[in-house]
Design a protein around this motif. Structure first.
Motif, PDB file in Angstrom:
ATOM      1  N   ARG A 158       0.796  -1.220   0.000  1.00  0.00           N
ATOM      2  CA  ARG A 158       0.000   0.000   0.000  1.00  0.00           C
ATOM      3  C   ARG A 158       0.830   1.272   0.000  1.00  0.00           C
ATOM      4  O   ARG A 158       0.323   2.352  -0.291  1.00  0.00           O
ATOM      5  N   SER A 159       2.098   1.183   0.319  1.00  0.00           N
ATOM      6  CA  SER A 159       2.924   2.393   0.406  1.00  0.00           C
ATOM      7  C   SER A 159       3.529   2.800  -0.937  1.00  0.00           C
ATOM      8  O   SER A 159       4.276   3.775  -1.015  1.00  0.00           O
ATOM      9  N   TRP A 160       3.183   2.077  -2.011  1.00  0.00           N
ATOM     10  CA  TRP A 160       3.860   2.321  -3.278  1.00  0.00           C
ATOM     11  C   TRP A 160       3.636   3.729  -3.813  1.00  0.00           C
ATOM     12  O   TRP A 160       4.558   4.349  -4.366  1.00  0.00           O
ATOM     13  N   LEU A 161       2.426   4.266  -3.660  1.00  0.00           N
ATOM     14  CA  LEU A 161       2.163   5.587  -4.205  1.00  0.00           C
ATOM     15  C   LEU A 161       2.986   6.651  -3.497  1.00  0.00           C
ATOM     16  O   LEU A 161       3.539   7.552  -4.136  1.00  0.00           O
ATOM     17  N   ALA A 162       3.086   6.542  -2.183  1.00  0.00           N
ATOM     18  CA  ALA A 162       3.884   7.506  -1.426  1.00  0.00           C
ATOM     19  C   ALA A 162       5.359   7.424  -1.820  1.00  0.00           C
ATOM     20  O   ALA A 162       6.047   8.450  -1.929  1.00  0.00           O
ATOM     21  N   GLU A 163       5.850   6.210  -2.058  1.00  0.00           N
ATOM     22  CA  GLU A 163       7.251   6.050  -2.434  1.00  0.00           C
ATOM     23  C   GLU A 163       7.507   6.587  -3.837  1.00  0.00           C
ATOM     24  O   GLU A 163       8.553   7.196  -4.102  1.00  0.00           O
ATOM     25  N   LEU A 164       6.558   6.375  -4.746  1.00  0.00           N
ATOM     26  CA  LEU A 164       6.716   6.895  -6.097  1.00  0.00           C
ATOM     27  C   LEU A 164       6.560   8.413  -6.119  1.00  0.00           C
ATOM     28  O   LEU A 164       7.270   9.117  -6.851  1.00  0.00           O
ATOM     29  N   SER A 186      -1.670   4.016   1.398  1.00  0.00           N
ATOM     30  CA  SER A 186      -1.303   4.358   2.762  1.00  0.00           C
ATOM     31  C   SER A 186      -1.429   5.869   2.901  1.00  0.00           C
ATOM     32  O   SER A 186      -0.474   6.617   2.673  1.00  0.00           O
ATOM     33  N   CYS A 187      -2.636   6.331   3.242  1.00  0.00           N
ATOM     34  CA  CYS A 187      -2.952   7.755   3.176  1.00  0.00           C
ATOM     35  C   CYS A 187      -2.083   8.603   4.099  1.00  0.00           C
ATOM     36  O   CYS A 187      -1.805   9.769   3.793  1.00  0.00           O
ATOM     37  N   GLU A 188      -1.654   8.040   5.218  1.00  0.00           N
ATOM     38  CA  GLU A 188      -0.841   8.834   6.130  1.00  0.00           C
ATOM     39  C   GLU A 188       0.534   9.146   5.541  1.00  0.00           C
ATOM     40  O   GLU A 188       1.195  10.103   5.946  1.00  0.00           O
ATOM     41  N   GLN A 189       0.967   8.365   4.550  1.00  0.00           N
ATOM     42  CA  GLN A 189       2.251   8.599   3.912  1.00  0.00           C
ATOM     43  C   GLN A 189       2.141   9.424   2.638  1.00  0.00           C
ATOM     44  O   GLN A 189       3.101  10.070   2.226  1.00  0.00           O
ATOM     45  N   VAL A 190       0.978   9.400   2.008  1.00  0.00           N
ATOM     46  CA  VAL A 190       0.788  10.128   0.749  1.00  0.00           C
ATOM     47  C   VAL A 190       0.673  11.627   1.032  1.00  0.00           C
ATOM     48  O   VAL A 190      -0.080  12.050   1.908  1.00  0.00           O
ATOM     49  N   ARG A 191       1.445  12.415   0.272  1.00  0.00           N
ATOM     50  CA  ARG A 191       1.325  13.867   0.360  1.00  0.00           C
ATOM     51  C   ARG A 191       0.208  14.343  -0.565  1.00  0.00           C
ATOM     52  O   ARG A 191      -0.255  13.608  -1.431  1.00  0.00           O
ATOM     53  N   LEU A 212     -13.321   2.848  -2.313  1.00  0.00           N
ATOM     54  CA  LEU A 212     -13.179   4.191  -2.860  1.00  0.00           C
ATOM     55  C   LEU A 212     -12.788   5.183  -1.768  1.00  0.00           C
ATOM     56  O   LEU A 212     -11.969   6.082  -1.994  1.00  0.00           O
ATOM     57  N   ILE A 213     -13.361   5.028  -0.595  1.00  0.00           N
ATOM     58  CA  ILE A 213     -13.024   5.918   0.517  1.00  0.00           C
ATOM     59  C   ILE A 213     -11.544   5.793   0.865  1.00  0.00           C
ATOM     60  O   ILE A 213     -10.860   6.791   1.123  1.00  0.00           O
ATOM     61  N   ALA A 214     -11.029   4.551   0.838  1.00  0.00           N
ATOM     62  CA  ALA A 214      -9.615   4.332   1.151  1.00  0.00           C
ATOM     63  C   ALA A 214      -8.703   4.849   0.051  1.00  0.00           C
ATOM     64  O   ALA A 214      -7.579   5.283   0.307  1.00  0.00           O
ATOM     65  N   ALA A 215      -9.185   4.801  -1.207  1.00  0.00           N
ATOM     66  CA  ALA A 215      -8.363   5.258  -2.322  1.00  0.00           C
ATOM     67  C   ALA A 215      -8.339   6.782  -2.424  1.00  0.00           C
ATOM     68  O   ALA A 215      -7.323   7.364  -2.810  1.00  0.00           O
ATOM     69  N   LEU A 216      -9.462   7.403  -2.087  1.00  0.00           N
ATOM     70  CA  LEU A 216      -9.523   8.871  -2.117  1.00  0.00           C
ATOM     71  C   LEU A 216      -9.070   9.414  -0.771  1.00  0.00           C
ATOM     72  O   LEU A 216      -9.886   9.840   0.053  1.00  0.00           O
ATOM     73  N   CYS A 217      -7.782   9.362  -0.543  1.00  0.00           N
ATOM     74  CA  CYS A 217      -7.242   9.821   0.738  1.00  0.00           C
ATOM     75  C   CYS A 217      -7.784  11.216   1.050  1.00  0.00           C
ATOM     76  O   CYS A 217      -7.641  12.135   0.230  1.00  0.00           O
ATOM     77  N   PRO A 218      -8.416  11.388   2.210  1.00  0.00           N
ATOM     78  CA  PRO A 218      -9.053  12.674   2.529  1.00  0.00           C
ATOM     79  C   PRO A 218      -8.106  13.855   2.390  1.00  0.00           C
ATOM     80  O   PRO A 218      -6.976  13.833   2.879  1.00  0.00           O
ATOM     81  N   HIS A 219      -8.580  14.871   1.671  1.00  0.00           N
ATOM     82  CA  HIS A 219      -7.905  16.158   1.544  1.00  0.00           C
ATOM     83  C   HIS A 219      -6.553  16.074   0.833  1.00  0.00           C
ATOM     84  O   HIS A 219      -5.722  16.962   0.981  1.00  0.00           O
ATOM     85  N   LYS A 220      -6.347  15.012   0.062  1.00  0.00           N
ATOM     86  CA  LYS A 220      -5.103  14.882  -0.707  1.00  0.00           C
ATOM     87  C   LYS A 220      -5.281  15.365  -2.152  1.00  0.00           C
ATOM     88  O   LYS A 220      -4.300  15.486  -2.877  1.00  0.00           O
ATOM     89  N   PHE A 221      -6.519  15.620  -2.564  1.00  0.00           N
ATOM     90  CA  PHE A 221      -6.781  16.022  -3.939  1.00  0.00           C
ATOM     91  C   PHE A 221      -7.600  17.318  -3.955  1.00  0.00           C
ATOM     92  O   PHE A 221      -8.740  17.337  -4.415  1.00  0.00           O
ATOM     93  N   PRO A 222      -7.039  18.406  -3.469  1.00  0.00           N
ATOM     94  CA  PRO A 222      -7.824  19.641  -3.309  1.00  0.00           C
ATOM     95  C   PRO A 222      -8.263  20.289  -4.619  1.00  0.00           C
ATOM     96  O   PRO A 222      -9.241  21.044  -4.630  1.00  0.00           O
ATOM     97  N   ALA A 223      -7.572  20.016  -5.725  1.00  0.00           N
ATOM     98  CA  ALA A 223      -7.901  20.666  -6.998  1.00  0.00           C
ATOM     99  C   ALA A 223      -8.653  19.742  -7.946  1.00  0.00           C
ATOM    100  O   ALA A 223      -8.874  20.098  -9.105  1.00  0.00           O
ATOM    101  N   LEU A 224      -9.084  18.569  -7.484  1.00  0.00           N
ATOM    102  CA  LEU A 224      -9.679  17.569  -8.359  1.00  0.00           C
ATOM    103  C   LEU A 224     -10.966  18.073  -9.015  1.00  0.00           C
ATOM    104  O   LEU A 224     -11.860  18.575  -8.345  1.00  0.00           O
TER     105      LEU A 224
END
Length: 375
Positions: A158-164, A186-191, A212-224
């Motif tokens: 789950r941490s792959w997106l944050a690492e990439l 891993s929403c806590e790691q994703v900026r 979907l709730i887990a994939a859309l990390c809260p407040h990580k996509f402010p300009a979507l």
């Protein structure tokens, strides 16, 4: 010059072609698009040099492992020594597919590409092995506008997106993740993605509304602004509305096509108020026999085409809408059979039945690998 040649070889090892093909790489007459398919057990990677002048480069490796390249790579080499050479490349769109790629090699390629003018990167049918190292302090992130991933597996779960993400500059505008092995992050790691306007999570049938709730990390996509959820296991528009509200996401355009949607939500589910920002909703190819309950009160565009509606919806069943699409429904095609229970295709007009339910089954790194100078 030898080092520059090795550098270019570093980003090329990736694609698929038949053994009877005389040359693995083909460059069009305009020097615009170059496609390489390396499927031989011991490919001649130098063939990729003909892609150096191309704007679009696609490289597939037929499932080969690129681990042998690690014996020829110095991960501590400074890519800045190749900056002028890489910047001179014309490549703007790069597709890499069908390979087993060590994370260390991927990182080496991203470090080099950071000095290129690459705008769009697509990774397909890749297995990324090992852990991605942290971004060095002196490293320059890759300034992509578009990143598309399809059927890419990561050893880090789950941490792959944050690492990439740490290897990318924050200006990414388009992100597409299809057939993900782990669609929850891993929403806590994703900026946050401050510039991201389009997110496509289509072709993840196991996602569902909870996922979907887990994939859309809260407040990580402010300009979507644009969210595509085709073929993602969504069940009702109301359930999607609740997931978007929980994640704090307010898209202007929402694509729920190619899901088997129910017209009515669970009676025990609380009513959801759609964001007023939403003005376009696509519910085509959803098997609907009636207009779903709980739609937004007002829309600019509502697409109900290619469903199983046997009569024109009444005004009281619809939101206030400027542009309503109903083409491809049985009531508009005389002689179309009524839908039978248990049959997904009955009641669907032939033109719509020919369209595939799963949208976008798919199917460069122009820096070629050869590498004793750098990764």
């Amino acid at each position: 010059m030898e080092r520059a040649s090795c550098l270019l070889l570093l980003l090329l090892p990736l694609v698929h072609v038949s053994a009877t093909t005389p040359e693995p790489c083909e460059l069009d007459d305009e020097d615009f698009r170059c496609v390489c398919n390396f499927s031989e057990p011991h490919p001649d990677w130098s063939e990729a040099f003909q892609c150096v002048s191309a704007v679009e480069v696609e490289i597939r490796v037929g499932g080969l492992s690129l681990e042998p390249f690690l014996t020829r790579v110095n991960p501590d080499a400074d890519p800045r020594q190749y900056a002028d050479t890489v910047k001179a490349l014309r490549v703007r769109r790069l597709t890499v597919g069908a390979a087993q790629v060590p994370a260390q090699l991927l990182v080496g390629a991203l470090r080099v590409l950071a000095y290129s003018r690459l705008q769009e990167l697509t990774l397909e049918d890749l297995e990324i092995t090992g852990t991605m190292p942290p971004l060095p302090l002196e490293a320059t992130g890759l300034a992509l506008s578009s990143l598309r991933l399809r059927n890419v597996s990561w050893a880090t779960g789950r941490s792959w997106l944050a690492e990439l993400q740490q290897w990318l500059k924050p200006g990414l505008k388009v992100l597409s993740i299809a057939q993900a092995h782990s669609p929850a992050f891993s929403c806590e790691q994703v900026r946050a993605f401050p510039a991201l306007t389009s997110l496509d999570l289509s072709d993840n049938p196991g996602l569902g509304e909870r996922g979907l709730i887990a994939a859309l990390c809260p407040h990580k996509f402010p300009a979507l602004q644009n969210l595509a959820l085709r073929n993602t296991g969504m069940e009702t528009p109301t359930g999607v509305c609740a997931a978007l509200a929980a994640a704090g996401v307010q898209p202007h355009s929402l694509d729920l096509s190619h899901n088997s949607l129910r017209a009515t939500a669970n009676p025990s589910a609380p009513r959801c108020m759609w964001s007023s920002a939403l003005n376009s909703l696509n519910l085509s190819f959803a098997g609907l026999e009636q207009v779903p309950k709980g739609l937004p009160a007002k829309l600019r565009v509502l697409d109900l085409s290619c469903n199983r509606l046997n009569r024109r919806p009444r005004p009281d069943e619809l939101p206030q809408v400027d542009n309503l699409a109903l083409d491809g429904n049985p009531f508009l095609v005389p002689g179309t059979a009524l839908p039978q229970e248990g049959s997904m295709n009955s009641g669907v007009v032939p033109a719509c039945a020919r369209s595939t339910l799963s949208v976008g089954v798919s199917g460069t790194l122009v820096l070629l690998q050869g590498a004793r100078g750098f990764a």
